[in-house]
Design a protein around this motif. Structure first.
Motif, PDB file in Angstrom:
ATOM      1  N   HIS A  91    -113.466  10.207  17.170  1.00  0.00           N
ATOM      2  CA  HIS A  91    -112.570   9.081  16.957  1.00  0.00           C
ATOM      3  C   HIS A  91    -111.778   9.230  15.670  1.00  0.00           C
ATOM      4  O   HIS A  91    -111.257   8.240  15.145  1.00  0.00           O
ATOM      5  N   ASP A  92    -111.695  10.446  15.171  1.00  0.00           N
ATOM      6  CA  ASP A  92    -110.848  10.703  14.014  1.00  0.00           C
ATOM      7  C   ASP A  92    -109.406  10.337  14.368  1.00  0.00           C
ATOM      8  O   ASP A  92    -108.917  10.702  15.454  1.00  0.00           O
ATOM      9  N   PRO A  93    -108.700   9.607  13.493  1.00  0.00           N
ATOM     10  CA  PRO A  93    -107.337   9.182  13.838  1.00  0.00           C
ATOM     11  C   PRO A  93    -106.426  10.329  14.241  1.00  0.00           C
ATOM     12  O   PRO A  93    -105.638  10.189  15.192  1.00  0.00           O
ATOM     13  N   ALA A  94    -106.510  11.463  13.560  1.00  0.00           N
ATOM     14  CA  ALA A  94    -105.645  12.593  13.907  1.00  0.00           C
ATOM     15  C   ALA A  94    -105.961  13.101  15.308  1.00  0.00           C
ATOM     16  O   ALA A  94    -105.052  13.442  16.087  1.00  0.00           O
ATOM     17  N   ALA A 100    -103.317  11.188  22.392  1.00  0.00           N
ATOM     18  CA  ALA A 100    -102.267  10.323  22.931  1.00  0.00           C
ATOM     19  C   ALA A 100    -101.004  11.129  23.228  1.00  0.00           C
ATOM     20  O   ALA A 100    -100.348  10.928  24.263  1.00  0.00           O
ATOM     21  N   LEU A 101    -100.654  12.034  22.327  1.00  0.00           N
ATOM     22  CA  LEU A 101     -99.478  12.882  22.551  1.00  0.00           C
ATOM     23  C   LEU A 101     -99.686  13.752  23.785  1.00  0.00           C
ATOM     24  O   LEU A 101     -98.766  13.926  24.598  1.00  0.00           O
ATOM     25  N   CYS A 102    -100.879  14.282  23.936  1.00  0.00           N
ATOM     26  CA  CYS A 102    -101.194  15.117  25.089  1.00  0.00           C
ATOM     27  C   CYS A 102    -100.978  14.354  26.387  1.00  0.00           C
ATOM     28  O   CYS A 102    -100.424  14.890  27.357  1.00  0.00           O
ATOM     29  N   THR A 103    -101.379  13.085  26.440  1.00  0.00           N
ATOM     30  CA  THR A 103    -101.220  12.311  27.674  1.00  0.00           C
ATOM     31  C   THR A 103     -99.747  12.106  28.011  1.00  0.00           C
ATOM     32  O   THR A 103     -99.370  12.124  29.188  1.00  0.00           O
ATOM     33  N   ARG A 104     -98.919  11.926  26.999  1.00  0.00           N
ATOM     34  CA  ARG A 104     -97.487  11.752  27.265  1.00  0.00           C
ATOM     35  C   ARG A 104     -96.865  13.047  27.776  1.00  0.00           C
ATOM     36  O   ARG A 104     -95.993  13.028  28.649  1.00  0.00           O
ATOM     37  N   PRO A 177    -100.070  10.586  41.240  1.00  0.00           N
ATOM     38  CA  PRO A 177     -99.945  10.923  39.820  1.00  0.00           C
ATOM     39  C   PRO A 177     -99.896   9.701  38.910  1.00  0.00           C
ATOM     40  O   PRO A 177     -99.695   9.831  37.709  1.00  0.00           O
ATOM     41  N   ALA A 178    -100.064   8.496  39.504  1.00  0.00           N
ATOM     42  CA  ALA A 178     -99.963   7.285  38.686  1.00  0.00           C
ATOM     43  C   ALA A 178    -101.006   7.262  37.586  1.00  0.00           C
ATOM     44  O   ALA A 178    -100.783   6.676  36.519  1.00  0.00           O
ATOM     45  N   HIS A 179    -102.161   7.908  37.798  1.00  0.00           N
ATOM     46  CA  HIS A 179    -103.208   7.864  36.774  1.00  0.00           C
ATOM     47  C   HIS A 179    -102.752   8.531  35.486  1.00  0.00           C
ATOM     48  O   HIS A 179    -103.164   8.131  34.400  1.00  0.00           O
ATOM     49  N   LEU A 180    -101.852   9.521  35.586  1.00  0.00           N
ATOM     50  CA  LEU A 180    -101.333  10.151  34.366  1.00  0.00           C
ATOM     51  C   LEU A 180    -100.435   9.188  33.597  1.00  0.00           C
ATOM     52  O   LEU A 180    -100.411   9.200  32.361  1.00  0.00           O
ATOM     53  N   TRP A 181     -99.697   8.362  34.322  1.00  0.00           N
ATOM     54  CA  TRP A 181     -98.851   7.380  33.640  1.00  0.00           C
ATOM     55  C   TRP A 181     -99.698   6.315  32.951  1.00  0.00           C
ATOM     56  O   TRP A 181     -99.470   5.990  31.782  1.00  0.00           O
ATOM     57  N   TYR A 182    -100.692   5.780  33.663  1.00  0.00           N
ATOM     58  CA  TYR A 182    -101.565   4.792  33.035  1.00  0.00           C
ATOM     59  C   TYR A 182    -102.307   5.397  31.841  1.00  0.00           C
ATOM     60  O   TYR A 182    -102.541   4.717  30.836  1.00  0.00           O
ATOM     61  N   LEU A 183    -102.663   6.672  31.935  1.00  0.00           N
ATOM     62  CA  LEU A 183    -103.331   7.339  30.819  1.00  0.00           C
ATOM     63  C   LEU A 183    -102.395   7.432  29.616  1.00  0.00           C
ATOM     64  O   LEU A 183    -102.815   7.228  28.469  1.00  0.00           O
ATOM     65  N   ALA A 184    -101.120   7.728  29.866  1.00  0.00           N
ATOM     66  CA  ALA A 184    -100.148   7.757  28.776  1.00  0.00           C
ATOM     67  C   ALA A 184     -99.972   6.368  28.164  1.00  0.00           C
ATOM     68  O   ALA A 184     -99.841   6.224  26.939  1.00  0.00           O
ATOM     69  N   CYS A 185     -99.972   5.320  29.010  1.00  0.00           N
ATOM     70  CA  CYS A 185     -99.893   3.947  28.489  1.00  0.00           C
ATOM     71  C   CYS A 185    -101.116   3.630  27.635  1.00  0.00           C
ATOM     72  O   CYS A 185    -101.001   2.967  26.592  1.00  0.00           O
ATOM     73  N   LEU A 186    -102.285   4.086  28.063  1.00  0.00           N
ATOM     74  CA  LEU A 186    -103.504   3.876  27.287  1.00  0.00           C
ATOM     75  C   LEU A 186    -103.414   4.614  25.958  1.00  0.00           C
ATOM     76  O   LEU A 186    -103.801   4.073  24.913  1.00  0.00           O
ATOM     77  N   GLY A 187    -102.908   5.840  25.983  1.00  0.00           N
ATOM     78  CA  GLY A 187    -102.756   6.588  24.737  1.00  0.00           C
ATOM     79  C   GLY A 187    -101.867   5.873  23.737  1.00  0.00           C
ATOM     80  O   GLY A 187    -102.165   5.825  22.537  1.00  0.00           O
TER      81      GLY A 187
END
Length: 228
Positions: A91-94, A100-104, A177-187
């Motif tokens: 859970h290190d911020p970096a 999060a960047l990876c999910t986008r 592929p919607a799960h990738l979009w929701y994952l990006a929203c979560l990120g």
């Protein structure tokens, strides 16, 4: 594109119905919605216009507002409770910002907008599952830190935590592929929680190893070994 706009419109209705955008409040700018929903400006404009036409939103002085009685005039997401085991992750911020960047990047790739050969490689199912577990536990970790530091009861914090919870529930039950979009929203929501709780992000005291099922946003986590 059409399928994504339908998902986006339904997602915005869901956020409104859940109180992420409160009754009577002005909706964030379309630029901010595009960032939060990891979508392009055209899709945001199209979805907002549909919500305005159906009465889920209303216009006041050329601004969009949530009505005082925000009853959805269309379908919302059906989201079962979040049941991701609270396992240990970094859970290190970096590390969370990198995740999060990876999910986008994954979401961009899934839409055929990759700009380099490396970005065209699809993530494995295992990699996606790891990121889902990582970010789902991260949002709960950050929510507990906000609560431990007395920062969880502001309207903005409650709204942000609810948005993260809804995205976590959506990504755990969405189909490709919607799960990738929701994952990006979560990120994106996890990044926003990091920014909100920056003074508390380095304090490990609020996060202890957990094996119980995930609590709902705003609730205290169940003791280790407890049932759902």
């Amino acid at each position: 594109m059409k399928d994504h706009r339908q998902h986006l419109t339904t997602w915005l209705r869901t956020l409104i119905a859940a109180g992420v955008y409160r009754p009577g409040a002005r909706l964030p700018s379309q630029r901010e919605l595009a960032r939060v929903c990891v979508s392009d400006a055209y899709a945001i404009r199209s979805s907002c216009q549909q919500l305005l036409d159906e009465g889920t939103l209303e216009a006041r002085k050329r601004r969009l507002y949530v009505p005082d009685d925000p009853t959805p005039r269309g379908p919302t997401c059906t989201l079962p409770p979040l049941r991701v085991p609270l396992t240990m992750h970094d859970h290190d911020p970096a590390a969370l910002r990198e995740a999060a960047l990876c999910t986008r990047v994954w979401w961009v790739c899934s839409r055929g907008k990759a700009t380099t050969p490396a970005m065209r490689q699809k993530p494995s199912r295992g990699a996606v599952g790891q990121q889902i577990a990582h970010l789902c536990t991260a949002f709960q970790h950050l929510a507990r830190q906000l609560a431990a530091h007395g920062m969880a009861d502001t309207p903005h914090a409650r709204s942000l935590t609810k948005r993260a919870e809804l995205a976590a529930r959506a990504v755990c039950h969405a189909d490709p592929p919607a799960h990738l979009w929701y994952l990006a929203c979560l990120g994106t929501a996890v990044e926003d929680l990091l920014h909100l709780g920056a003074p508390a992000a380095d304090d490990p005291a609020a996060d202890a190893p957990q094996t119980a099922h995930a609590p709902a946003a705003g609730q205290r986590p169940a003791p280790a070994g407890a049932g759902p």
